[in-house]
Write an enzyme that holds these catalytic residues in place. Structure first.
Site, PDB file in Angstrom:
ATOM      1  N   ASP A   1      86.012  18.563  30.967  1.00 56.75           N
ATOM      2  CA  ASP A   1      86.612  18.998  29.455  1.00 56.75           C
ATOM      3  C   ASP A   1      86.156  19.706  28.443  1.00 56.75           C
ATOM      4  OD1 ASP A   1      88.815  18.493  27.589  1.00 56.75           O
ATOM      5  OD2 ASP A   1      88.507  16.546  27.390  1.00 56.75           O
TER       6      ASP A   1
ATOM      7  N   HIS B   1      93.799  24.102  32.777  1.00 56.25           N
ATOM      8  CA  HIS B   1      93.202  24.597  31.192  1.00 56.25           C
ATOM      9  C   HIS B   1      94.673  25.141  30.868  1.00 56.25           C
ATOM     10  CE1 HIS B   1      91.216  27.910  33.690  1.00 56.25           C
ATOM     11  NE2 HIS B   1      91.259  28.264  32.319  1.00 56.25           N
TER      12      HIS B   1
END
Length: 103
Positions: free
Chosen positions: A13, A41
């Site tokens: 992340d 994503h």
């Protein structure tokens, strides 16, 4: 363009998807080489959001070769769902002729 490898230093992340999308615009080939569909994503283009888990984000750029490498753990159902979602938004993929149909 020289070869560029983008490697995450944390748990995924850290914004790799955005960076990959920027570099993909000038690349010929975009390869996903590790991981699975447990993460992903989101790439936003105009009003459309594309959530990608297995297919490299280069797929959103025309005339790019996108490869899912042998280090990627592929959940066939997740891959088919992702392909279907992209197809419904006008993003078409080509599967090599030696891939076995999963449906």
């Amino acid at each position: 363009m020289p070869n560029i490898v983008i490697v995450g230093a944390q748990w995924g992340d850290e914004g790799k998807g955005k960076v990959i999308d920027i570099f993909a615009a000038k690349a010929d080939i975009v390869v996903r080489y590790q991981g699975g569909n447990n993460a992903g994503h989101t790439v936003v283009i105009g009003e459309d959001s594309f959530i990608l888990h297995l297919i490299p984000s280069g797929i959103l750029h025309k005339a790019k070769t996108c490869i899912i490498g042998n280090g990627v753990v592929v959940d066939p159902r997740a891959l088919l769902d992702e392909i279907s979602t992209l197809e419904s938004k006008g993003i078409h993929q080509r599967v090599l002729p030696y891939h076995i149909p999963l449906s």
